[in-house]
Design a protein around this motif. Sequence first.
Motif, PDB file in Angstrom:
ATOM      1  N   VAL A   1       1.044  -0.818  -0.205  1.00  0.00           N
ATOM      2  CA  VAL A   1      -0.458  -0.025   0.310  1.00  0.00           C
ATOM      3  C   VAL A   1       1.246   1.326   0.123  1.00  0.00           C
ATOM      4  CG1 VAL A   1      -2.049   1.630   1.469  1.00  0.00           C
ATOM      5  CG2 VAL A   1      -2.138  -1.494   1.234  1.00  0.00           C
ATOM      6  N   ALA A   2       0.874   2.100  -0.776  1.00  0.00           N
ATOM      7  CA  ALA A   2       1.365   3.397  -1.181  1.00  0.00           C
ATOM      8  C   ALA A   2       0.926   4.175  -0.120  1.00  0.00           C
ATOM      9  CB  ALA A   2       2.033   3.703  -1.907  1.00  0.00           C
ATOM     10  N   PHE A   3       1.055   4.391   0.483  1.00  0.00           N
ATOM     11  CA  PHE A   3       0.772   5.627   2.346  1.00  0.00           C
ATOM     12  C   PHE A   3       1.711   6.483   1.739  1.00  0.00           C
ATOM     13  CE2 PHE A   3      -1.870   4.674   5.718  1.00  0.00           C
ATOM     14  CZ  PHE A   3      -2.624   6.029   5.633  1.00  0.00           C
ATOM     15  N   ASN A   4       2.145   6.799   0.855  1.00  0.00           N
ATOM     16  CA  ASN A   4       3.566   8.274   0.110  1.00  0.00           C
ATOM     17  C   ASN A   4       3.722   9.592   0.457  1.00  0.00           C
ATOM     18  OD1 ASN A   4       1.962   7.409  -1.880  1.00  0.00           O
ATOM     19  ND2 ASN A   4       3.969   6.686  -3.321  1.00  0.00           N
ATOM     20  N   SER A   5       2.340  10.049   0.993  1.00  0.00           N
ATOM     21  CA  SER A   5       1.750  11.521   1.010  1.00  0.00           C
ATOM     22  C   SER A   5       2.592  12.278   2.421  1.00  0.00           C
ATOM     23  CB  SER A   5       0.218  11.561   1.123  1.00  0.00           C
ATOM     24  OG  SER A   5       0.176  13.178   1.318  1.00  0.00           O
ATOM     25  N   ILE A   6       3.258  13.430   2.243  1.00  0.00           N
ATOM     26  CA  ILE A   6       3.362  13.872   3.136  1.00  0.00           C
ATOM     27  C   ILE A   6       2.139  14.473   4.479  1.00  0.00           C
ATOM     28  CG2 ILE A   6       5.209  15.659   2.487  1.00  0.00           C
ATOM     29  CD1 ILE A   6       3.217  17.022   1.873  1.00  0.00           C
ATOM     30  N   ILE A   7       2.941  14.395   5.572  1.00  0.00           N
ATOM     31  CA  ILE A   7       1.037  14.245   6.501  1.00  0.00           C
ATOM     32  C   ILE A   7       1.347  15.683   7.188  1.00  0.00           C
ATOM     33  CG2 ILE A   7       0.193  13.152   8.340  1.00  0.00           C
ATOM     34  CD1 ILE A   7       0.340  11.507   6.132  1.00  0.00           C
ATOM     35  N   LYS A   8      -0.026  16.341   7.029  1.00  0.00           N
ATOM     36  CA  LYS A   8      -0.222  17.696   8.216  1.00  0.00           C
ATOM     37  C   LYS A   8      -0.352  17.211   9.630  1.00  0.00           C
ATOM     38  CE  LYS A   8      -3.147  19.706   5.473  1.00  0.00           C
ATOM     39  NZ  LYS A   8      -4.083  20.798   4.702  1.00  0.00           N
ATOM     40  N   GLU A   9       0.034  17.954  11.053  1.00  0.00           N
ATOM     41  CA  GLU A   9      -0.279  17.936  11.576  1.00  0.00           C
ATOM     42  C   GLU A   9      -1.427  17.505  12.365  1.00  0.00           C
ATOM     43  OE1 GLU A   9       0.876  17.674  15.333  1.00  0.00           O
ATOM     44  OE2 GLU A   9       2.592  17.390  14.042  1.00  0.00           O
ATOM     45  N   SER A  10      -2.778  18.040  11.425  1.00  0.00           N
ATOM     46  CA  SER A  10      -3.900  17.730  12.457  1.00  0.00           C
ATOM     47  C   SER A  10      -4.096  16.676  11.475  1.00  0.00           C
ATOM     48  CB  SER A  10      -5.088  18.694  11.210  1.00  0.00           C
ATOM     49  OG  SER A  10      -4.894  19.355   9.910  1.00  0.00           O
ATOM     50  N   GLU A  11      -3.515  15.726  10.875  1.00  0.00           N
ATOM     51  CA  GLU A  11      -3.830  14.684  10.088  1.00  0.00           C
ATOM     52  C   GLU A  11      -3.153  13.581  10.513  1.00  0.00           C
ATOM     53  OE1 GLU A  11      -4.328  16.428   5.347  1.00  0.00           O
ATOM     54  OE2 GLU A  11      -2.337  15.165   6.152  1.00  0.00           O
ATOM     55  N   THR A  12      -2.387  13.157  11.641  1.00  0.00           N
ATOM     56  CA  THR A  12      -1.753  12.355  12.265  1.00  0.00           C
ATOM     57  C   THR A  12      -2.796  11.542  12.509  1.00  0.00           C
ATOM     58  OG1 THR A  12      -1.192  13.614  14.094  1.00  0.00           O
ATOM     59  CG2 THR A  12      -0.009  13.538  12.879  1.00  0.00           C
ATOM     60  N   ASP A  13      -3.203  11.552  13.736  1.00  0.00           N
ATOM     61  CA  ASP A  13      -4.512  10.953  14.525  1.00  0.00           C
ATOM     62  C   ASP A  13      -5.064  10.647  13.128  1.00  0.00           C
ATOM     63  OD1 ASP A  13      -4.962  10.751  17.240  1.00  0.00           O
ATOM     64  OD2 ASP A  13      -5.667  13.306  16.753  1.00  0.00           O
ATOM     65  N   LYS A  14      -6.033  10.849  12.232  1.00  0.00           N
ATOM     66  CA  LYS A  14      -6.429  10.168  11.035  1.00  0.00           C
ATOM     67  C   LYS A  14      -5.791   9.274  10.109  1.00  0.00           C
ATOM     68  CE  LYS A  14      -8.940  12.781   8.071  1.00  0.00           C
ATOM     69  NZ  LYS A  14      -9.211  13.296   7.540  1.00  0.00           N
ATOM     70  N   ALA A  15      -3.942   9.160  10.251  1.00  0.00           N
ATOM     71  CA  ALA A  15      -3.023   8.445   9.369  1.00  0.00           C
ATOM     72  C   ALA A  15      -3.756   7.377  10.356  1.00  0.00           C
ATOM     73  CB  ALA A  15      -2.766   8.940   9.335  1.00  0.00           C
TER      74      ALA A  15
END
Length: 665
Positions: A69-83
């Motif tokens: 699975v390509a989980f290859n996006s940069i993650i914004k601070e507000s998205e870490t919980d969602k990730a």
Amino acid sequence: MSCQPLKSPIILAPAGDTHSFLAAIAAGADAIYCGLKIFSARMEAGNFSIEELARLTQFAHSKGVQVYVAFNSIIKESETDKALRILDKLTRYADVDALIIQDTAMVSLAKQAGFKGNLHLSTLANCTHPAGLEAAHKAGFSRVVLPREFNLDEIRAMAAAVPGTMDLEVFVHGALCYAVSGRCYWSSWFGGKSALRGRCVQPCRRMYEQNGKKARYFSCMDLSADVLAKVLKEIPNITTWKIEGRKKSPHYVYYTVMAYKLLRDAPDQKKQALSFLAYALGRQGSHYNLLSHRVSNPLDHGSETGSGLFLGRIKNPENPYFISREALQPGDLLRIGYEEERFHQIQKVIRAVPKKGKYFLSSKKGRRIKKGTSVFIIDRRGRELEAELSRLDAELRELPNVTIKPSPLSLTHKTAGESITSHGQTRGHRRKREPDIYAMDVFRKKPPITKPPNNTGFWISTNSYGIKAQAQDWLWLDPVLFPDEEKICQNYIKTALKKGAKNFVLNSPWQITLFDNPQRLNIWAGPFCNITNCIAVEILKRNGFSGAIVSPELDSRTLLSLPGRCCLPLGVVCRANWPLAISRIAAPDLALGKGFTSPMGEVAWTSKYNKTYHTFPNWPLDLSSKAGELKQAGFVMHVNLFENIPKGIRMKPRPGTWNWHLKLL
């Protein structure tokens, strides 16, 4: 360094939807990579829900095929919980074999989610020099995906430096980006759709004008290793051949996999393999940089570079038709024009047409097609493939649906409210005093006026790593360090250290391995490290970094939220000639240092620095009006990047706040 015994590399196929996934299985792929509907570097592909992926992974495993699975996006601070929650559900329900990661924060999140599979470092993470592999290995990656820009000698150099049980993956076929992997900000700059977050609108494919000539100066032909696959097969530690194309059709996936299986297993059937590639409906292919003594510049083309196989041009706008270069079958999908053209459309072929026969298009009201418009075939459902897909789909439907329950996980690393001093020490949950603020001006060469100490930076690759800097200066490493530069760069660093240098800015986190004792120095991660969240900053600290200059691509909400949450002091780019893209190639008919104009009237130019070409817009990134907010948020270093503006380029006085007011898609 390890040298694993030579084995036949596995063939890794792309899949952007279920039909392409099944086509990869039908063709005999060893592994398939695909993305979720979020946090993927190909968000324009159909992609998969976790429910879909759970069934498909079970089905693939029953056929002996791995799934990445390509989980290859940069993650914004507000998205870490969602990730984290998505990773948890992926771990519990999908049983995938590996994650392909760009953002190092994903290593910590995957561990917290209990993921037991392998972690592969995406080419977007820009690990481009041999010593960097050791840093990637220590970070937890079992595989590094090498850049498409490498030649065979560079691939060999990387393979010879592989540590432990790590292995390497190389691209053998598919679309080429103009920019070096992970070094393109063009789509983001022109509208907030970040290539590093899978939202690229491919502005490099468009028509640009220079000196009265309109051309697709930045649109590449495809990469095709084809006959060079034999040489690649002989390089140790290259375990995987990767085919690009998560937005491509099942037809493309099927025939490219079939071709590279033959090139790997039956090189005597090379002619058949090449016929499969010709039938795969791709752009014209190029060996690109693979042969260092005979570079094939993918920008040096007379062919059309739109996605799909070029068929011909529209002859009569009143009753549009074209003379087809290939035989057409009912059900074939045609793409008329390029995506930026207002009459761009997709049409299905309704009758068979022989090669060199006329095919009349259906006219759509209000969408008159311009004479000379290019026509491409983008999909074909031949009987053989359709029958195989139907058979596999019937098997797939026999598997029970998977019910996905919400994830109970939430992050445990929270550091909200901690104050950071200019030396990187936490001060509890409330800031006791304003942090010291200092500006850094960064140049390509010595400025004409002497600058105050402790606030001047230089790109050390200037003058072939011959720039003379003072001990107090900040020494900046390039955003891309190729294998043959590593030793030169390392020698420069050793000499600088002997002369008292201690301040460095690295523009790839993997460059930390160029230093024997980073903890004794003042080493910061630069803005090209694309730092967008505090977990990534925590990892930098563990690896010996003293601070980080965050990504200037961020929107204001994310940018301002970071300093109070991070465990290192942070810097921000306040003003810069920020590149739209950094590339290893330039079109032979593009004049360097001269302005060119986009279809929307924006002006830019390209300059060569060291071994790369940097393309800049004629208005700067400028957050100087936000300096007060940035200071109040806690940014302790405000950076200004200066470039040499070519004669004849007029900088435009327009707002350069980039994504400050946008959401950053």
